[in-house]
Write an enzyme that holds these catalytic residues in place. Structure first.
Site, PDB file in Angstrom:
ATOM      1  N   TRP A 327       0.833  -1.207   0.000  1.00 21.04           N
ATOM      2  CA  TRP A 327       0.000   0.000   0.000  1.00 21.04           C
ATOM      3  C   TRP A 327       0.865   1.254   0.000  1.00 21.04           C
ATOM      4  O   TRP A 327       0.555   2.238  -0.680  1.00 21.04           O
ATOM      5  CB  TRP A 327      -0.931   0.010   1.215  1.00 21.04           C
ATOM      6  CG  TRP A 327      -1.551   1.350   1.439  1.00 21.04           C
ATOM      7  CD1 TRP A 327      -2.418   2.007   0.618  1.00 21.04           C
ATOM      8  CD2 TRP A 327      -1.333   2.235   2.545  1.00 21.04           C
ATOM      9  NE1 TRP A 327      -2.767   3.234   1.142  1.00 21.04           N
ATOM     10  CE2 TRP A 327      -2.104   3.391   2.325  1.00 21.04           C
ATOM     11  CE3 TRP A 327      -0.555   2.142   3.706  1.00 21.04           C
ATOM     12  CZ2 TRP A 327      -2.114   4.454   3.216  1.00 21.04           C
ATOM     13  CZ3 TRP A 327      -0.566   3.203   4.595  1.00 21.04           C
ATOM     14  CH2 TRP A 327      -1.343   4.341   4.344  1.00 21.04           C
ATOM     15  N   HIS A 328       1.967   1.237   0.720  1.00 20.52           N
ATOM     16  CA  HIS A 328       2.835   2.411   0.740  1.00 20.52           C
ATOM     17  C   HIS A 328       3.481   2.653  -0.627  1.00 20.52           C
ATOM     18  O   HIS A 328       3.750   3.789  -0.993  1.00 20.52           O
ATOM     19  CB  HIS A 328       3.926   2.245   1.803  1.00 20.52           C
ATOM     20  CG  HIS A 328       3.455   2.538   3.193  1.00 20.52           C
ATOM     21  ND1 HIS A 328       3.155   1.548   4.104  1.00 20.52           N
ATOM     22  CD2 HIS A 328       3.218   3.712   3.835  1.00 20.52           C
ATOM     23  CE1 HIS A 328       2.761   2.100   5.229  1.00 20.52           C
ATOM     24  NE2 HIS A 328       2.781   3.408   5.100  1.00 20.52           N
TER      25      HIS A 328
END
Length: 398
Positions: A327-328
């Site tokens: 997600w990052h």
């Protein structure tokens, strides 16, 4: 047209004060000025996504329309019949724009045209609604309420992540005068604390110290005391900058009579890594816990894919933190960061089980508690060094 990023400069705070004053007066008298609140929300969204950011504004509009169609289509289906496959499809479609935005830079080298500031946090909100509709906790959706929830301007860009039902409990009524005075007091305190964190401490660590130690670390190359200094300085900058922003978002929510959950609770005083994640970016941690980890574990147990509870929990940690890493961003250091924390929690769990089994033989006092805090702090700071991407710059320079 003027474009201002939330909580970044004095002009934004001045406009906030002027815009929120009538709302605050109304709430002190037990009234909500719905039309005025809607206008103010629209104006601040326009400040964030208008002017030079107009493309992000259009992307936001398109995203909201798309997600509303998914929510109401799934709600319609829920009224007709209950099908797990449609639930899975609704979740996949809900996260699809975010997946495209995250993968596009890795695949093409350019940012996605459908990306905008805060798309992750809006996606988390939408998926939360779908999950709670699936669980039968949300049976109806009011169009205006959903819009107010998704586009709640104090938290739209970077959270904290609220839950739909909790948000409506505050937003659909005005607090009592006594309750609102308490919210005002907390809000003002959080604003001053946020200024200390973001504009004093984060500036000192991020703009004064970080360039200096980073330059020395790059000059030295490899592992050095300068690299160790960079690790600690970056960790402090990361915490104070994000915690300061979160305090502003919570404070403005309080001024609007909405008790948005707090995001940080003295994370560096956690005695182990598991407790750290109960204190750091809490709304994100709890979101992943409730909607990813718990549901993954339940799925494994329900379908009897595995029987050993420890193995199931450890597999859940790996899935959870790998997803958080991806997600990052799709880079090696974000993925390694996720794996690092998964392994740290697995080791922590093993230690806690061993400690519980042998608690009569193991010392437990202030000294051991302090030792746990010191170890956890250093483990976390090392993980932030990985997260920073500085090692990529340091060891993989051309």
């Amino acid at each position: 047209m003027l474009n201002l990023q939330p909580y970044q400069n004095p002009t934004y705070f001045l406009l906030l004060g002027l815009g929120l004053l009538p709302i605050m007066v109304g709430l002190l008298n037990g009234k909500r000025f719905r039309v005025y609140e809607t206008v103010i929300s629209f104006l601040f969204l326009l400040l964030t996504f208008g002017g030079p950011k107009w493309q992000e504004g259009l992307a936001l509009i398109g995203y909201i329309v798309f997600e509303l169609c998914i929510l109401y289509a799934y709600l319609y289906h829920r009224r007709q019949k209950n099908s797990g496959s449609v639930f899975v499809l609704a979740v996949i479609l809900a996260i699809l724009p975010l997946v495209i935005v995250k993968l596009t830079p890795a695949l093409s080298g350019h940012n996605s045209l459908i990306g905008f500031l805060g798309i992750s946090y809006l996606t988390f909100k939408v998926v939360g609604i779908v999950m709670e509709m699936r669980d039968g906790l949300i049976k109806e959706l009011d169009f205006k309420e959903v819009l107010h929830f998704l586009l709640f301007f104090p938290t739209i860009s970077s959270g904290p992540i609220d839950r739909y039902r909790r948000f409506l409990q505050d937003y659909n009524k005005a607090p009592s005068k006594e309750e609102y005075i308490q919210l005002l007091g907390k809000g003002v305190f959080y604003i001053f604390l946020g200024f200390l964190y973001k504009f004093v401490l984060a500036y000192f660590f991020g703009s004064v110290l970080l360039p200096k130690v980073g330059h020395v670390a790059l000059f030295d190359g490899g592992i050095s005391w300068a690299l160790v200094a960079y690790m600690y300085v970056y960790s402090m900058d990361l915490f104070f900058d994000f915690a300061g922003y979160s305090l502003f978002a919570v404070a403005i929510s309080y001024l609007l009579g909405v008790k948005t959950p707090i995001n940080f609770n003295k994370p560096f005083s956690a005695p182990n890594i598991k407790e750290f994640w109960n204190r750091w970016h809490m709304t994100l941690s709890f979101w992943f816990r409730d909607y990813v980890y718990m549901r993954f574990v339940f799925f494994i147990m329900k379908n009897k894919l595995l029987t050993n509870k420890v193995t199931i929990a450890n597999l859940g940690y790996l899935v959870l933190f790998l997803l958080m890493g991806f997600w990052h961003g799709v880079t090696w250091y974000y993925i390694v960061y996720g794996l690092f924390h998964a392994c740290a929690i697995i080791i922590c769990d093993a230690w806690l089980r061993f400690k519980k089994k042998h608690q009569a033989k193991l010392p437990s006092n202030k000294a051991t508690h302090l030792l746990g805090i010191v170890i956890t702090f250093n483990v976390v700071c090392f993980s932030f060094l990985i997260f920073s991407g500085f090692l990529d710059t340091l060891f993989f320079r051309n």
